[in-house]
Design a protein around this motif. Sequence first.
Motif, PDB file in Angstrom:
ATOM      1  N   UNK A   1      -9.285   6.508  15.948  1.00 26.92           N
ATOM      2  CA  UNK A   1      -7.931   6.216  15.490  1.00 26.92           C
ATOM      3  C   UNK A   1      -7.910   5.970  13.979  1.00 26.92           C
ATOM      4  N   UNK A   2      -6.792   6.247  13.307  1.00 27.28           N
ATOM      5  CA  UNK A   2      -6.663   5.959  11.868  1.00 27.28           C
ATOM      6  C   UNK A   2      -6.375   4.462  11.650  1.00 27.28           C
ATOM      7  N   UNK A   3      -7.382   3.630  11.839  1.00 23.84           N
ATOM      8  CA  UNK A   3      -7.203   2.185  11.898  1.00 23.84           C
ATOM      9  C   UNK A   3      -6.609   1.614  10.610  1.00 23.84           C
ATOM     10  N   UNK A   4      -7.141   2.008   9.464  1.00 31.82           N
ATOM     11  CA  UNK A   4      -6.644   1.441   8.207  1.00 31.82           C
ATOM     12  C   UNK A   4      -5.171   1.752   8.000  1.00 31.82           C
ATOM     13  N   UNK A   5      -4.787   2.999   8.250  1.00 31.20           N
ATOM     14  CA  UNK A   5      -3.382   3.373   8.086  1.00 31.20           C
ATOM     15  C   UNK A   5      -2.504   2.655   9.108  1.00 31.20           C
ATOM     16  N   UNK A   6      -3.002   2.489  10.319  1.00 32.25           N
ATOM     17  CA  UNK A   6      -2.223   1.819  11.362  1.00 32.25           C
ATOM     18  C   UNK A   6      -1.927   0.368  10.986  1.00 32.25           C
ATOM     19  N   UNK A   7      -2.954  -0.362  10.575  1.00 30.63           N
ATOM     20  CA  UNK A   7      -2.748  -1.777  10.274  1.00 30.63           C
ATOM     21  C   UNK A   7      -1.980  -1.979   8.967  1.00 30.63           C
ATOM     22  N   UNK A   8      -2.120  -1.063   8.031  1.00 31.89           N
ATOM     23  CA  UNK A   8      -1.279  -1.143   6.831  1.00 31.89           C
ATOM     24  C   UNK A   8       0.187  -0.964   7.206  1.00 31.89           C
ATOM     25  N   UNK A   9       0.448  -0.021   8.091  1.00 32.76           N
ATOM     26  CA  UNK A   9       1.810   0.197   8.554  1.00 32.76           C
ATOM     27  C   UNK A   9       2.341  -0.978   9.340  1.00 32.76           C
ATOM     28  N   UNK A  10       1.469  -1.649  10.077  1.00 37.48           N
ATOM     29  CA  UNK A  10       1.911  -2.808  10.847  1.00 37.48           C
ATOM     30  C   UNK A  10       2.388  -3.924   9.915  1.00 37.48           C
ATOM     31  N   UNK A  11       1.689  -4.120   8.798  1.00 37.82           N
ATOM     32  CA  UNK A  11       2.131  -5.122   7.841  1.00 37.82           C
ATOM     33  C   UNK A  11       3.501  -4.814   7.284  1.00 37.82           C
TER      34      UNK A  11
ATOM     35  N   UNK B   1       7.827   3.989   3.245  1.00 36.09           N
ATOM     36  CA  UNK B   1       6.735   3.229   3.847  1.00 36.09           C
ATOM     37  C   UNK B   1       7.037   2.889   5.310  1.00 36.09           C
ATOM     38  N   UNK B   2       8.280   2.518   5.578  1.00 32.89           N
ATOM     39  CA  UNK B   2       8.663   2.214   6.955  1.00 32.89           C
ATOM     40  C   UNK B   2       8.596   3.473   7.809  1.00 32.89           C
ATOM     41  N   UNK B   3       9.096   4.572   7.272  1.00 30.64           N
ATOM     42  CA  UNK B   3       9.055   5.845   7.997  1.00 30.64           C
ATOM     43  C   UNK B   3       7.609   6.267   8.259  1.00 30.64           C
ATOM     44  N   UNK B   4       6.749   6.119   7.267  1.00 27.72           N
ATOM     45  CA  UNK B   4       5.347   6.501   7.423  1.00 27.72           C
ATOM     46  C   UNK B   4       4.652   5.613   8.444  1.00 27.72           C
ATOM     47  N   UNK B   5       5.006   4.314   8.471  1.00 33.47           N
ATOM     48  CA  UNK B   5       4.401   3.405   9.440  1.00 33.47           C
ATOM     49  C   UNK B   5       4.721   3.848  10.860  1.00 33.47           C
ATOM     50  N   UNK B   6       5.979   4.149  11.134  1.00 33.68           N
ATOM     51  CA  UNK B   6       6.328   4.600  12.478  1.00 33.68           C
ATOM     52  C   UNK B   6       5.640   5.930  12.791  1.00 33.68           C
ATOM     53  N   UNK B   7       5.475   6.767  11.791  1.00 32.73           N
ATOM     54  CA  UNK B   7       4.787   8.041  11.997  1.00 32.73           C
ATOM     55  C   UNK B   7       3.338   7.860  12.402  1.00 32.73           C
ATOM     56  N   UNK B   8       2.625   6.931  11.756  1.00 36.72           N
ATOM     57  CA  UNK B   8       1.222   6.723  12.109  1.00 36.72           C
ATOM     58  C   UNK B   8       1.098   6.049  13.471  1.00 36.72           C
TER      59      UNK B   8
END
Length: 509
Positions: A337-347, A392-399
């Motif tokens: 999984x793309x963990x770093x991108x996922x948790x950045x998006x969660x923040x 950033x919000x759009x990218x977070x939901x995308x990841x």
Amino acid sequence: MDDGHIDNGRRGFLRGAGALGLAAATPVFAASRPAGRYEDQDAIELGRLIRDGQLTPTEVLESAIARAEASAPLNAVALRHYEQARERARALSRAGRAERLARPPLAGVPFGLKDLQVALKGTVTTHGSVFFRDAVADHDSTLVQRYQAAGLNIFAKFTSPEFGQTATTESRLFGATRNPWNPAHSAGGSSGGSAAAVAAGIVPVAHASDGGGSIRIPASHCGVFGLKPSRGLVPMGPKALEGWMGLSVHNVISRSVRDSALLLQLSQGPEAGSRVLPPTHNLMDALRKAPKGLRIALMETNPFGMGVHADCLDAVRQAAALCARLGHHVEPAAPRLPIQEMFAGMGVMTGTGMLTTVQAREKALGRAVREDELEPLNWRSLQLAKGYRAEQVFAARGVFDQAGRLLDEFFAGYDLILSPVTAAPPPLLGELSLDQPWERFVKAAVLASPFTAIFNMSGHPAMSVPLHWNAAGLPIGVQFAAPFGGEARLLALAAQLEDAAPWRQRRPA
């Protein structure tokens, strides 16, 4: 049955609920029934006792209130709605036999809501925040309506950290909620009040919510059962149909698997406006069908590469061995999984969610929030959220959607994923407080939810099962995750594990 025997049993039932020295409690049942006390019963059994006329809703409610007050040092109760519940209990208690039998299965059973993102008309929901300490709801949440339709008698709200932003239950408004197994330790969060209340016998089952592990983490820390359902299965409305753009979902924490199954069965399904629609199932039927030959992926490695405490590895390996003895196939495997991108998006997503909550309150009050009205780390997050861009919000939901796709593909080869719930045992109080320097907070936070938050982002269901206690006597749960809409599979396995390695008799002193 002898009426005097019943009356004595009822008095014993009430005494047992209020006492902390419980062994002397008088049995509530006649000789033809198994002996027990209020805190020994699950919600389904309490509902049966009320329906059969062995207890009244008023007697059971007073037992819950007595237990709550006797357990006050745990600090699990945020708001007391006792008089409202007493009025409801008195009305229910006047019913005759025919009316009792026609009522829902949980009529008169005491119940508590988490003090976060849920509305009970005419009462305050504080979200654990000074800024919301007098915010009175003008409506009932759809989920509350379904709980009331099931007959539950809501008498309290249980503690949460401010806006559910940490994996412990500590706030400036209410103070620290303590772990019933060791009061120096956290009960977990953000549904820590609900988990502590269930573990302490205040209620057999309590409402909870989960945006990054907030059902599973406190269930693990308190030695009780908690299942986070698939995105969209349980209603969040009417004012918002998703929490944190899909990260946050609602369900319950319970002592028995069957209570969780029944409450989810009674609350699942779409409301007006729902668009994410996982399948619904007869979850009580699922409990009667022991699963066979499940393919279980064993994921032991911390997604952040930070390591996992030996106690948590012991718990997950013992669970794997138990599953193997039950005839399931367990092998080491983990999704990529793309963990770093996922948790950045969660923040980004959780900060933006908090910002919109605060802005709605500012609009209602006609003024801006002050810094002294928020926890220091939430004030910091609020300022950061004001600077997030729409991209950033759009990218977070995308990841998050990408993570869901990758996990769906992984589940093509496995029925379940088994992992630790957290990467460390229950922390000491203060370690995850929102009132400390950010750098210190992060060191503890990365051990709290690396395994749980994955399934909030992907939308998959996951549960914490209490199968292990460490040498210090602290509970260490294990997590099982399933394909989207796989609640029936999880509950069937949980019932099988509950039968093979019972945990309900393990109670904090």
